[in-house]
Structure formats: structure tokens, C-alpha cells
Design a protein around this motif. Structure first.
Motif, PDB file in Angstrom:
ATOM      1  N   ILE A 175       7.063   4.890 -13.788  1.00  0.00           N
ATOM      2  CA  ILE A 175       6.655   4.832 -12.375  1.00  0.00           C
ATOM      3  C   ILE A 175       5.899   3.536 -12.110  1.00  0.00           C
ATOM      4  CG2 ILE A 175       5.198   5.905 -10.605  1.00  0.00           C
ATOM      5  CD1 ILE A 175       5.795   8.618 -12.081  1.00  0.00           C
ATOM      6  N   ASP A 176       4.942   3.198 -12.993  1.00  0.00           N
ATOM      7  CA  ASP A 176       4.175   1.951 -12.822  1.00  0.00           C
ATOM      8  C   ASP A 176       5.097   0.737 -12.793  1.00  0.00           C
ATOM      9  OD1 ASP A 176       1.721   3.205 -12.630  1.00  0.00           O
ATOM     10  OD2 ASP A 176       1.260   3.024 -14.764  1.00  0.00           O
ATOM     11  N   ASP A 177       6.103   0.732 -13.679  1.00  0.00           N
ATOM     12  CA  ASP A 177       7.053  -0.380 -13.718  1.00  0.00           C
ATOM     13  C   ASP A 177       7.836  -0.493 -12.416  1.00  0.00           C
ATOM     14  OD1 ASP A 177       6.242  -0.950 -16.268  1.00  0.00           O
ATOM     15  OD2 ASP A 177       8.006  -0.086 -17.268  1.00  0.00           O
ATOM     16  N   LYS A 178       8.289   0.650 -11.901  1.00  0.00           N
ATOM     17  CA  LYS A 178       9.054   0.654 -10.647  1.00  0.00           C
ATOM     18  C   LYS A 178       8.195   0.155  -9.488  1.00  0.00           C
ATOM     19  CE  LYS A 178      12.502   4.162 -11.749  1.00  0.00           C
ATOM     20  NZ  LYS A 178      13.683   3.310 -11.654  1.00  0.00           N
ATOM     21  N   VAL A 179       6.925   0.588  -9.452  1.00  0.00           N
ATOM     22  CA  VAL A 179       6.006   0.146  -8.398  1.00  0.00           C
ATOM     23  C   VAL A 179       5.822  -1.375  -8.479  1.00  0.00           C
ATOM     24  CG1 VAL A 179       3.580   0.202  -7.667  1.00  0.00           C
ATOM     25  CG2 VAL A 179       4.791   2.340  -8.087  1.00  0.00           C
ATOM     26  N   ALA A 180       5.562  -1.886  -9.688  1.00  0.00           N
ATOM     27  CA  ALA A 180       5.333  -3.324  -9.870  1.00  0.00           C
ATOM     28  C   ALA A 180       6.567  -4.127  -9.478  1.00  0.00           C
ATOM     29  CB  ALA A 180       4.952  -3.611 -11.320  1.00  0.00           C
ATOM     30  N   LEU A 181       7.746  -3.638  -9.865  1.00  0.00           N
ATOM     31  CA  LEU A 181       8.992  -4.323  -9.551  1.00  0.00           C
ATOM     32  C   LEU A 181       9.224  -4.390  -8.039  1.00  0.00           C
ATOM     33  CD1 LEU A 181      11.088  -5.375 -11.645  1.00  0.00           C
ATOM     34  CD2 LEU A 181      12.522  -3.459 -10.934  1.00  0.00           C
ATOM     35  N   LYS A 182       9.000  -3.275  -7.360  1.00  0.00           N
ATOM     36  CA  LYS A 182       9.229  -3.229  -5.907  1.00  0.00           C
ATOM     37  C   LYS A 182       8.218  -4.125  -5.190  1.00  0.00           C
ATOM     38  CE  LYS A 182      11.666  -1.537  -2.535  1.00  0.00           C
ATOM     39  NZ  LYS A 182      13.110  -1.665  -2.439  1.00  0.00           N
ATOM     40  N   GLU A 183       6.971  -4.126  -5.647  1.00  0.00           N
ATOM     41  CA  GLU A 183       5.940  -4.992  -5.035  1.00  0.00           C
ATOM     42  C   GLU A 183       6.339  -6.447  -5.195  1.00  0.00           C
ATOM     43  OE1 GLU A 183       2.247  -3.864  -6.906  1.00  0.00           O
ATOM     44  OE2 GLU A 183       1.805  -2.426  -5.321  1.00  0.00           O
ATOM     45  N   LYS A 185       0.842  -1.207   0.000  1.00  0.00           N
ATOM     46  CA  LYS A 185       0.000   0.000   0.000  1.00  0.00           C
ATOM     47  C   LYS A 185       0.873   1.252   0.000  1.00  0.00           C
ATOM     48  CE  LYS A 185      -3.901  -2.066   2.429  1.00  0.00           C
ATOM     49  NZ  LYS A 185      -4.402  -2.329   3.761  1.00  0.00           N
ATOM     50  N   MET A 186       1.947   1.222   0.815  1.00  0.00           N
ATOM     51  CA  MET A 186       2.856   2.363   0.893  1.00  0.00           C
ATOM     52  C   MET A 186       3.495   2.635  -0.470  1.00  0.00           C
ATOM     53  SD  MET A 186       5.054   2.477   4.405  1.00  0.00           S
ATOM     54  CE  MET A 186       6.681   2.505   3.726  1.00  0.00           C
ATOM     55  N   ILE A 187       3.928   1.571  -1.125  1.00  0.00           N
ATOM     56  CA  ILE A 187       4.575   1.712  -2.439  1.00  0.00           C
ATOM     57  C   ILE A 187       3.589   2.300  -3.449  1.00  0.00           C
ATOM     58  CG2 ILE A 187       5.543   0.408  -4.382  1.00  0.00           C
ATOM     59  CD1 ILE A 187       6.624  -1.565  -2.200  1.00  0.00           C
ATOM     60  N   LYS A 188       2.348   1.785  -3.431  1.00  0.00           N
ATOM     61  CA  LYS A 188       1.326   2.306  -4.347  1.00  0.00           C
ATOM     62  C   LYS A 188       1.099   3.799  -4.101  1.00  0.00           C
ATOM     63  CE  LYS A 188      -1.831  -1.413  -5.794  1.00  0.00           C
ATOM     64  NZ  LYS A 188      -0.808  -2.323  -6.177  1.00  0.00           N
ATOM     65  N   SER A 189       1.004   4.190  -2.826  1.00  0.00           N
ATOM     66  CA  SER A 189       0.730   5.599  -2.535  1.00  0.00           C
ATOM     67  C   SER A 189       1.936   6.473  -2.904  1.00  0.00           C
ATOM     68  CB  SER A 189       0.301   5.797  -1.078  1.00  0.00           C
ATOM     69  OG  SER A 189       1.337   6.249  -0.282  1.00  0.00           O
ATOM     70  N   MET A 190       3.156   5.956  -2.704  1.00  0.00           N
ATOM     71  CA  MET A 190       4.344   6.704  -3.132  1.00  0.00           C
ATOM     72  C   MET A 190       4.335   6.869  -4.653  1.00  0.00           C
ATOM     73  SD  MET A 190       7.084   4.802  -0.635  1.00  0.00           S
ATOM     74  CE  MET A 190       8.596   5.372  -1.356  1.00  0.00           C
TER      75      MET A 190
END
Length: 183
Positions: free
Chosen positions: A169-177, A113-118
Motif C-alpha cells: 500500500i505504501d509503495d502504491k501511495v508513493a508511486l501515485k504521488e 492528501k486524498m491519496i494518503k487518506s485512501m
């Protein structure tokens, strides 16, 4: 004269900040950059941990901080406990050991959730840069420094640049998740 590149550069800088924030998130492995966002109140100012001591990762689940000044050990300890990293420092003289606990399912979901909001905040910043560019275009059009065709062309290019950065940004979020869920 309208410079599209300068807005692209601003977007890249926004993503750089986002990337740095992402790297400071705890993933279950020891990583010195996790402490990047922790600031310690020493000598009358807030300083990053890496300016108060040397940080090492002797093993995958341990971070060591060798604090240079004995007086700052308790301050570093307090700053780490106050941060939302969820770490429990162990003090041994001027050495602070930070064991990195396994991430449980609940903490992983909180972090997602934190990653998504960031990611959303970063996207908002990128869109604000696009809006700023479009406002500048409108001013140039109004002052007759650009034709309507030029304005439309620049607007389309700015939108393309924005779309590219949103995808990054979407790619970075998906990768970190994915990284958080697989450890």
C-alpha cells in the motif's frame, strides 16, 4: 483448522479495490478509468458510465463518451459535474467531450492528501483483517483446537502477511504521488 491464506486473499482483495480507486484519480492525462467511480442514475438504477456509452481517449488530454441513448446525455453530464473529478463536460449531440485540464499546484497537493487518506483507509482495512484472524485464533485456542505454540506461530505469520500488504500500500501511495507531481 486455521487457514492463514484466506486472510491473505482478503488483504489482496482490499488492495485490489484500493488500486482501482487510485487508477480513477485524475493525473492530468486522459484515462478512461477516471470515470469508473462515476455512477449515472438511469432506468431507475445507478449505472457506471461505460454501460451507458462507449469511452475513448482520442488524445492525451481528452476523453470522449459516445452516449448510446440521446435521453441519457444530460444525465451523464450531470453525474460528471457532480463527481469530484473537476471536469467540465462539453456536449455535442450524443457525444460528450471531457477536456482534461492541467493540474495546478493546489490541486496536486489536494490529490496527495486524498491519496494518503485512501492509503490509510486501505491500511485500516488490512489491519481489521489481521484483527479478525487473531480473534479467530483466540477462539480456536480457547476451544482447545490449537496449542499455544501453534497460535503464536499463526499470529506471527499473520503479522508478516499484514506487514507485507502494508508495504505494498505504501509503495502504491508513493508511486501515485510521484505520478501526480511529475505530470
Amino acid at each position: 483448522m486455521f487457514d492463514e491464506k484466506s486472510y491473505g486473499v482478503k488483504m489482496v482483495k482490499t488492495i485490489d479495490v484500493f488500486t482501482k480507486e487510485l487508477s480513477s484519480l485524475r493525473t492530468g492525462r486522459a484515462n478512461a478509468s477516471m470515470l469508473d467511480l462515476v455512477k449515472v442514475d438511469v432506468y431507475g438504477q445507478l449505472m457506471p458510465v461505460n454501460q451507458i456509452g462507449s469511452i475513448t481517449t482520442p488524445e492525451p488530454r481528452m476523453i470522449n463518451i459516445q452516449v448510446w441513448d440521446q435521453n441519457n446525455v444530460s444525465l451523464v453530464d450531470a453525474a460528471i459535474k457532480k463527481s469530484d473529478l473537476g471536469l467540465n463536460p462539453q456536449i455535442d449531440g450524443q457525444l460528450i467531450r471531457l477536456p482534461i485540464p492541467e493540474l495546478n499546484e493546489e490541486r496536486r497537493n489536494e490529490m496527495k492528501k486524498m491519496i494518503k487518506s485512501m492509503g490509510e483507509k486501505c491500511k485500516v482495512s488490512v489491519r481489521n483483517i489481521r484483527r479478525e484472524a487473531n480473534e479467530d485464533l483466540k477462539k480456536l485456542l480457547k476451544n482447545k483446537e490449537l496449542s499455544e505454540d501453534e497460535e503464536k506461530s499463526h499470529e506471527k505469520n499473520i503479522q508478516n502477511i499484514t506487514d507485507k500488504h502494508i508495504l505494498i500500500i505504501d509503495d502504491k501511495v508513493a508511486l501515485k504521488e510521484k505520478e501526480i507531481m511529475t505530470i
